[in-house]
Enzyme design. Structure first.
Site, PDB file in Angstrom:
ATOM      1  N   TRP A  31       0.830  -1.209   0.000  1.00 19.79           N
ATOM      2  CA  TRP A  31       0.000   0.000   0.000  1.00 19.79           C
ATOM      3  C   TRP A  31       0.869   1.265   0.000  1.00 19.79           C
ATOM      4  O   TRP A  31       0.359   2.363   0.141  1.00 19.79           O
ATOM      5  CB  TRP A  31      -0.952   0.014   1.195  1.00 19.79           C
ATOM      6  N   GLU A  44      -5.651   1.012   5.668  1.00 22.47           N
ATOM      7  CA  GLU A  44      -5.799   1.470   7.044  1.00 22.47           C
ATOM      8  C   GLU A  44      -6.925   0.733   7.774  1.00 22.47           C
ATOM      9  O   GLU A  44      -6.816   0.446   8.963  1.00 22.47           O
ATOM     10  CB  GLU A  44      -6.040   2.979   7.086  1.00 22.47           C
ATOM     11  N   GLN A  49      -5.998  -2.970  14.410  1.00 25.22           N
ATOM     12  CA  GLN A  49      -5.842  -4.095  15.342  1.00 25.22           C
ATOM     13  C   GLN A  49      -5.301  -5.346  14.657  1.00 25.22           C
ATOM     14  O   GLN A  49      -5.551  -6.471  15.108  1.00 25.22           O
ATOM     15  CB  GLN A  49      -7.186  -4.408  16.019  1.00 25.22           C
ATOM     16  N   THR A  50      -4.587  -5.151  13.551  1.00 20.28           N
ATOM     17  CA  THR A  50      -4.110  -6.296  12.778  1.00 20.28           C
ATOM     18  C   THR A  50      -2.687  -6.019  12.292  1.00 20.28           C
ATOM     19  O   THR A  50      -2.409  -4.933  11.797  1.00 20.28           O
ATOM     20  CB  THR A  50      -5.031  -6.554  11.572  1.00 20.28           C
ATOM     21  N   TYR A  89     -12.809  -9.137  12.737  1.00 19.24           N
ATOM     22  CA  TYR A  89     -13.530  -7.858  12.850  1.00 19.24           C
ATOM     23  C   TYR A  89     -14.302  -7.580  11.557  1.00 19.24           C
ATOM     24  O   TYR A  89     -14.051  -6.610  10.853  1.00 19.24           O
ATOM     25  CB  TYR A  89     -12.565  -6.710  13.161  1.00 19.24           C
ATOM     26  N   TYR A 127      -8.326   7.835  14.244  1.00 22.69           N
ATOM     27  CA  TYR A 127      -7.043   7.371  13.729  1.00 22.69           C
ATOM     28  C   TYR A 127      -7.057   7.292  12.206  1.00 22.69           C
ATOM     29  O   TYR A 127      -6.181   7.848  11.522  1.00 22.69           O
ATOM     30  CB  TYR A 127      -6.654   5.993  14.290  1.00 22.69           C
ATOM     31  N   ASP A 145      -2.333   5.711  16.943  1.00 26.22           N
ATOM     32  CA  ASP A 145      -2.706   4.313  17.154  1.00 26.22           C
ATOM     33  C   ASP A 145      -1.914   3.778  18.352  1.00 26.22           C
ATOM     34  O   ASP A 145      -1.291   4.542  19.092  1.00 26.22           O
ATOM     35  CB  ASP A 145      -2.420   3.492  15.904  1.00 26.22           C
ATOM     36  N   CYS A 199      10.763   0.793  18.628  1.00 25.86           N
ATOM     37  CA  CYS A 199      10.167   1.089  19.944  1.00 25.86           C
ATOM     38  C   CYS A 199       9.059   0.074  20.247  1.00 25.86           C
ATOM     39  O   CYS A 199       7.901   0.429  20.452  1.00 25.86           O
ATOM     40  CB  CYS A 199       9.630   2.518  19.952  1.00 25.86           C
TER      41      CYS A 199
END
Length: 356
Positions: A31, A44, A49-50, A89, A127, A145, A199
């Site tokens: 993408w 997006e 959550q993936t 989802y 988001y 996020d 991070c």
DNA sequence: AATTCGGGGCC
DNA sequence: GGCCCAGAATT
């Protein structure tokens, strides 16, 4: 907010280090080949959550089936759901198609670059709105996020509980204060890329961090204590008895789930709530609920399936019936091959090898 | 503010 | 087992 937190922070230096690191180290993701707002949008939604590695093959298939807004707008919702099968989802798929249809009808097929219009589309929250505006339209809107909250909590040494909704709004304020107006796309993606590659939640690679010199948690030695996040409560366990019902034509009974709630509009093998129905009552209960006479035979297996908020404990049985047709619209007898055409949740895909 | 939505990867 | 993940909608 508490703007004194940003008083002595070198915003310019942070932006430069982050953006330069991102431009040199960004992953080659499907993408990121162009800035087509529709592709950015689809990616997006899938990435909610993936994880990236999970999304990549789904994004490829989805874009080859639905290359444009209009392809998705005119598609059969059940086919869209089948394409989404396994990604989870599933309301994301339905909301995305509803929103794309609105874009086709109301906005002449062009994804709106206006924050208010964009934010009203189904499935586009704070988001995703910020991500599309910054990545596709180069507008300086924050996109906060889980990665960004973790990075900012450490860089600014913020000890607020990131599980609380109001805290996310504070982080959006800080992200908006830090964002580069020269290259908001690279800044936002850089924050997320940093969270994914350097991070990380556990054992962050601070030695390779491009913004180490700006990181207050690193300076204070508190990186491992941040971010603060309260624990979610444990999932409730729900027991079911699943019936793999076969008739004399080697067809299997499947049912369509309700259009709302868990796994909406997905298909499955009939499930009997074991907490409410005793073993000896299953066949009677089944006749009342489904209008079909079945006779239970051998137990096939036990399965456990974990959702975000519940755990299914599944006892899978084979069963036989003399029926060849079902009256109810939500019920069908289908062959083993025809099963492939229906969207099944992963929990029920795992039962297919046990079909009698 | 809390709950409801999937599934996979990691330890 | 618990935690995390490019969150949003609903209540």
């Amino acid at each position: 907010m508490r703007d004194e937190i940003l008083q002595s922070f070198d915003i310019q230096g942070f932006q430069n280090n982050l953006i330069n690191w991102y431009l040199d180290n960004k992953r080659d993701l499907p993408w990121r080949k162009d800035q087509d707002p529709y592709k950015v949008w689809v990616s997006e939604i899938m990435l909610q959550q993936t994880q990236v590695d999970t999304v990549i093959p789904y994004f490829q298939r989805f874009m080859s089936k639905y290359p444009t807004v209009y392809d998705l707008a005119y598609a059969d919702p059940q086919d869209v759901l089948k394409t989404w099968e396994g990604l989870g989802y599933y309301s994301r798929a339905r909301n995305l198609q509803n929103a794309v249809r609105e874009v086709a009808e109301t906005y002449n097929g062009k994804v709106p670059d206006d924050p208010k219009q964009l934010g009203k589309l189904k499935g586009v929250g704070p988001y995703t709105k910020g991500a599309i505006l910054s990545i596709a339209f180069n507008q300086a809107h924050p996109a906060v996020d889980g990665n960004v909250m973790r990075v900012l909590a450490r860089v600014l040494e913020l000890e607020d509980d990131i599980a609380q909704p109001k805290v996310k709004k504070q982080f959006e304020h800080y992200a908006g204060a830090l964002i580069s107006h020269n290259d908001p796309s690279s800044f936002n993606q850089g924050l997320m890329e940093l969270g994914a590659l350097i991070c990380t939640p556990k054992e962050p690679l601070c030695m390779f961090c491009p913004v180490q010199e700006h990181c207050r948690a690193f300076q204070e030695g508190t990186v491992h204590d941040l971010p603060v996040k309260s624990k979610a409560k444990k999932q409730k366990k729900i027991p079911y008895t699943v019936l793999l019902v076969k008739n004399s034509h080697n067809e299997y009974l499947i049912e369509k789930r309700p259009e709302d709630g868990l796994l909406a509009n997905m298909w499955q093998f009939p499930m009997v709530p074991a907490g409410e129905v005793n073993k000896g009552e299953i066949e009677n209960w089944f006749k009342l609920e489904y209008g079909i006479n079945v006779s239970l035979s051998a137990k096939q297996t036990d399965l456990k399936h974990v959702f975000s908020h519940i755990i299914w404990q599944l006892e899978v049985f084979a069963a036989l019936t003399a029926s060849e047709k079902a009256e109810d619209e939500r019920l069908r007898f289908v062959s083993r091959e025809e099963l492939e055409d229906y969207p099944f949740p992963v929990s029920h895909q795992r039962m297919i090898p046990y079909l009698p």
